[in-house]
Design a protein around this motif. Sequence first.
Motif, PDB file in Angstrom:
ATOM      1  N   ARG A 106       0.841  -1.203   0.000  1.00 35.71           N
ATOM      2  CA  ARG A 106       0.000   0.000   0.000  1.00 35.71           C
ATOM      3  C   ARG A 106       0.877   1.254   0.000  1.00 35.71           C
ATOM      4  NH1 ARG A 106      -4.110   2.366   4.359  1.00 35.71           N
ATOM      5  NH2 ARG A 106      -2.492   1.740   5.810  1.00 35.71           N
ATOM      6  N   VAL A 107       1.963   1.223   0.768  1.00 35.71           N
ATOM      7  CA  VAL A 107       2.875   2.379   0.825  1.00 35.71           C
ATOM      8  C   VAL A 107       3.633   2.505  -0.505  1.00 35.71           C
ATOM      9  CG1 VAL A 107       4.794   3.448   2.058  1.00 35.71           C
ATOM     10  CG2 VAL A 107       3.117   2.067   3.319  1.00 35.71           C
ATOM     11  N   ASP A 127       2.595   1.619  -3.308  1.00 35.84           N
ATOM     12  CA  ASP A 127       1.608   2.135  -4.265  1.00 35.84           C
ATOM     13  C   ASP A 127       1.519   3.655  -4.130  1.00 35.84           C
ATOM     14  OD1 ASP A 127      -0.247   2.029  -6.239  1.00 35.84           O
ATOM     15  OD2 ASP A 127      -1.847   1.112  -5.059  1.00 35.84           O
ATOM     16  N   GLN A 128       1.555   4.159  -2.902  1.00 34.91           N
ATOM     17  CA  GLN A 128       1.532   5.625  -2.721  1.00 34.91           C
ATOM     18  C   GLN A 128       2.735   6.275  -3.411  1.00 34.91           C
ATOM     19  OE1 GLN A 128       1.098   5.595   1.767  1.00 34.91           O
ATOM     20  NE2 GLN A 128      -0.310   7.282   1.278  1.00 34.91           N
ATOM     21  N   ARG A 159       0.912   3.975   6.811  1.00 38.49           N
ATOM     22  CA  ARG A 159       1.119   4.480   5.450  1.00 38.49           C
ATOM     23  C   ARG A 159       1.563   5.931   5.513  1.00 38.49           C
ATOM     24  NH1 ARG A 159      -2.876   8.249   4.312  1.00 38.49           N
ATOM     25  NH2 ARG A 159      -4.984   7.798   5.014  1.00 38.49           N
ATOM     26  N   ASP A 164       0.372  11.558   3.228  1.00 36.94           N
ATOM     27  CA  ASP A 164      -0.025  11.954   1.886  1.00 36.94           C
ATOM     28  C   ASP A 164       0.984  11.395   0.890  1.00 36.94           C
ATOM     29  OD1 ASP A 164       1.493  14.514   0.415  1.00 36.94           O
ATOM     30  OD2 ASP A 164       1.915  14.313   2.553  1.00 36.94           O
ATOM     31  N   PRO A 165       0.594  11.062  -0.325  1.00 26.93           N
ATOM     32  CA  PRO A 165      -0.690  11.323  -0.944  1.00 26.93           C
ATOM     33  C   PRO A 165      -1.785  10.376  -0.419  1.00 26.93           C
ATOM     34  CG  PRO A 165       0.627   9.980  -2.404  1.00 26.93           C
ATOM     35  CD  PRO A 165       1.494  10.300  -1.218  1.00 26.93           C
ATOM     36  N   PRO A 220      -4.106   7.409  -0.472  1.00 29.02           N
ATOM     37  CA  PRO A 220      -3.903   6.156  -1.207  1.00 29.02           C
ATOM     38  C   PRO A 220      -4.859   6.039  -2.382  1.00 29.02           C
ATOM     39  CG  PRO A 220      -4.060   5.752   1.150  1.00 29.02           C
ATOM     40  CD  PRO A 220      -4.409   7.191   0.938  1.00 29.02           C
ATOM     41  N   ARG A 221      -4.379   5.378  -3.407  1.00 29.32           N
ATOM     42  CA  ARG A 221      -5.206   5.126  -4.595  1.00 29.32           C
ATOM     43  C   ARG A 221      -6.470   4.380  -4.160  1.00 29.32           C
ATOM     44  NH1 ARG A 221      -4.790   1.047  -8.613  1.00 29.32           N
ATOM     45  NH2 ARG A 221      -3.157   0.002  -7.420  1.00 29.32           N
TER      46      ARG A 221
END
Length: 490
Positions: free
Chosen positions: A58-59, A61-62, A428, A431-432, A434-435
């Motif tokens: 998840r991170v 992906d950010q 996480r 910002d940003p 997460p998608r």
Amino acid sequence: MASSPPRHSVVIVGGGLTGLVLALMLQRLKVDYVLLEAYDSVTPNVGASIGLWPNGLRVLDQLGVYEDICKVAQPVDRSIIGDGRTGATLMTRRYGPVMKARHGYVNMFMERYELLRVLYHHVVEKHRIFVNKKVIRVETHDEKATVYTKDGSVFEAQCVVGADGVHSSVRRELWRNADDSDPTAIPKCDRQNIRCEHACIFGIAKPMPEVQPGEVIGASTQGTAAGLMVGPKQELFTFWFWQLPEEMRSCPIGAIPRFGEDDKKRELERAASVILTSSGLRFQDVAENLQSSAVTALPHFVLRRWHFGRLIVIGDAAHKFNPLVGQGGNSCIESCASLVNALQSTLGTRLSSSPAAWSVTALSEAFTAVERQRVGRLVDMVEKCQEAMRNTAWETPRRQLMSKYVAPLLTLSQFANIYSDLITAGVRLNDPVPRAIHHEWLYDDERQDLPNGFSAYQTMTAIGLLTAAAAVLFQNQHSLARILARLKIA
Ligand SMILES: Cc1cc2nc3c(=O)[nH]c(=O)nc-3n(C[C@H](O)[C@H](O)[C@H](O)COP(=O)(O)OP(=O)(O)OC[C@H]3O[C@@H](n4cnc5c(N)ncnc54)[C@H](O)[C@@H]3O)c2cc1C
């Protein structure tokens, strides 16, 4: 007159997973950083593999690297656990799709080198990465920190992040700086012996038809465990874990046991007869196909104090997992996110200013916030992963009984819970955002975003009930009006 050393906001020491992930995070925020790596490459191909879980993915992906990671990784579909002596399958659980549905990402395996390559590829200003810069000394002062490398280079920074692994030089230097000015700063527990209960051989073997892509194979015997995962090129990521003798299970953090070729040979002989699959594949068959392998001790610990002055350690330098469950590297990613969040919230726009002037007080505040957020979670996770290792290696009759006869009674959902429980509290980047990716279980930070401690389930239930009530009311508005009229309310 001698020129003054280059000064940056952050010097990252170490170009492994932690260092490169942190570099990408600082790059996003336009922080003036440099990364110093001791060896001649940040993407060495040492024949190791790594599994990523939704909390780490998840991170990533950010950071915009997820798609590229998927191209070099093999997603996991199922886990097949067996008795290494008889070859009998004890349980098969298709937990991959459950992970995807619950958390938005599936557990995936890849060569560690491929992961590092993807991360390095995304570093825009490659000139910020310095190789052959082995850090030997670090000083923290009121105004700056100074880093000295073996080749005589000197770097100055507002803060130094030790991402230099389990044998960290920055950790040693951080303790030395603390001892020189505040001998009580580092708690005694951090200097006590650490536990080192297991060791492992890890390697990559040629593809074999007995093991299919998406399978994670585990085979237990008393005191040992073998593991196989199929990589994206059908290669076999191979593991052999064994319990160390009692006298080796405790050691100073600076004297973790080292193992050599003799140990590897002895253990490969011991592992040879272990049966990995119900089709009769033996460890020896895989060992004969090994293209690369190494042997390492598996210490585990979580430091309580990660910082002093302008210095902090993160990643394996601060927290070390048994790798059986595969959360060590994912936790390194989380720690990077935690550090960047804390720096951002403490320093605000000063984080990106260059030249920067960050006070030791502000840094201490940020670093303390990181410890507060991370230590509790890590202590819990490291112990759970260690317990998983002890159980998988059938270290006592009770553990063997539980693993052989009780664990196979777990439903798929209960089995997946073991992993999900480690995932949902993942840290996480603030910002940003997460998608948007479909996931049925909320991460803890998503729960926190809800008003007044309302859980998502409560909120969704409440919204559902209100919608249903509105629909009923709408359909029955005339009868409702009649009732209200009778009651003289309307
Ligand atoms: C067998 C095994 C399997 C594993 N499997 C998984 C898994 O499936 N999933 C998972 O999440 N984790 C796994 N892990 C754990 C994971 O690999 C580590 O947690 C992670 O790689 C640690 O990254 P790091 O960058 O903190 O440290 P390291 O990877 O050790 O990197 C440190 C870097 O610092 C450099 N360095 C060291 N000293 C200096 C110095 N003085 N100056 C400059 N540079 C220096 C080193 O050369 C190195 O590049 C596994 C570990 C092992 C041992």
